[in-house]
Design a protein around this motif. Sequence first.
Motif, short mmCIF file in Angstrom:
data_model
loop_
_atom_site.label_atom_id
_atom_site.label_comp_id
_atom_site.label_asym_id
_atom_site.label_seq_id
_atom_site.Cartn_x
_atom_site.Cartn_y
_atom_site.Cartn_z
N LEU A 30 -5.27 11.70 2.65
CA LEU A 30 -4.41 12.09 1.67
C LEU A 30 -2.78 11.69 1.61
O LEU A 30 -2.29 11.15 1.11
N ILE A 31 -2.46 12.09 2.96
CA ILE A 31 -0.94 11.79 3.37
C ILE A 31 -0.78 10.00 3.63
O ILE A 31 0.14 9.71 3.14
N PHE A 32 -1.92 9.62 4.08
CA PHE A 32 -1.77 8.11 4.14
C PHE A 32 -1.69 7.39 2.90
O PHE A 32 -1.18 6.47 2.49
N ILE A 33 -2.43 7.97 2.09
CA ILE A 33 -2.41 7.27 0.29
C ILE A 33 -0.89 7.60 -0.28
O ILE A 33 -0.54 6.73 -0.86
N LEU A 34 -0.52 8.84 0.00
CA LEU A 34 0.73 9.24 -0.56
C LEU A 34 1.84 8.39 0.03
O LEU A 34 3.01 7.86 -0.54
N THR A 35 1.73 8.05 1.34
CA THR A 35 2.71 7.41 2.26
C THR A 35 2.91 5.66 1.50
O THR A 35 3.82 5.11 1.08
N ILE A 36 1.51 5.33 1.44
CA ILE A 36 1.44 4.10 0.68
C ILE A 36 2.14 3.83 -0.75
O ILE A 36 2.52 2.91 -0.97
N ILE A 37 1.79 4.97 -1.39
CA ILE A 37 2.44 5.04 -2.63
C ILE A 37 3.75 4.87 -2.79
O ILE A 37 4.67 4.33 -3.50
N SER A 38 4.28 5.79 -1.78
CA SER A 38 5.74 5.88 -1.75
C SER A 38 6.45 4.66 -1.36
O SER A 38 7.51 3.97 -1.46
N HIS A 39 5.61 3.87 -0.27
CA HIS A 39 6.06 2.52 0.34
C HIS A 39 6.15 1.66 -0.69
O HIS A 39 7.12 0.73 -0.92
N ILE A 40 5.06 1.62 -1.79
CA ILE A 40 5.31 0.61 -2.79
C ILE A 40 6.31 0.95 -3.56
O ILE A 40 6.89 -0.06 -4.06
N LYS A 41 6.61 2.24 -3.96
CA LYS A 41 7.69 2.58 -4.86
C LYS A 41 8.99 2.22 -4.14
O LYS A 41 10.06 1.89 -5.03
N TYR A 42 9.08 2.34 -2.96
CA TYR A 42 10.33 2.02 -2.17
C TYR A 42 10.62 0.82 -2.23
O TYR A 42 11.73 0.05 -2.62
N ASN A 43 9.79 -0.37 -2.18
CA ASN A 43 9.81 -1.78 -2.64
C ASN A 43 10.20 -2.23 -3.90
O ASN A 43 10.87 -3.10 -3.97
N SER A 44 9.41 -1.57 -4.67
CA SER A 44 9.72 -1.93 -6.12
C SER A 44 11.43 -1.62 -6.51
O SER A 44 11.77 -2.17 -7.34
#
Length: 138
Positions: free
Chosen positions: A48-62
């Motif tokens: 769960l934390i890994f998925i949320l981190t990936i989502i945050s990473h994608i949001k950060y890059n966009s």
Amino acid sequence: MKNKLLESYLISFTAFLIGFIEIFFKHEMFSPVEGFNSGFLMVGLGILIFILTIISHIKYNSNKKQMDIECSKEYDERDELIDGKVANLTMKILIILIFIIMFMTNFINIQTNNALFIIILASSFTNILAKKFYNNYY
């Protein structure tokens, strides 16, 4: 933001590692109930934390341009005031929680790991919620 993403990746990796150690070695570190393997819970939490981190990473890059504009603002006195109020509120709630746990240990047998885990979770949630509150209203 990059440091927070790195910390999130490390936390998810640590949860994976602890979960797999508990599953493979049957060492129930956080299990309050006999026969319940909490390793699966830790692996799920890591996922769960890994998925949320990936989502945050994608949001950060966009939103990188918007984040660069926001991060380029000066660190002013308002931010220091908010950080002080957040730390003060977190400490007050942490002290109250410690007193409650100390009182409960007279009547209920609580393991030290569980009590410390509750304190860590409560203080981190309080810190996050207080920052959001003070940033929105001050």
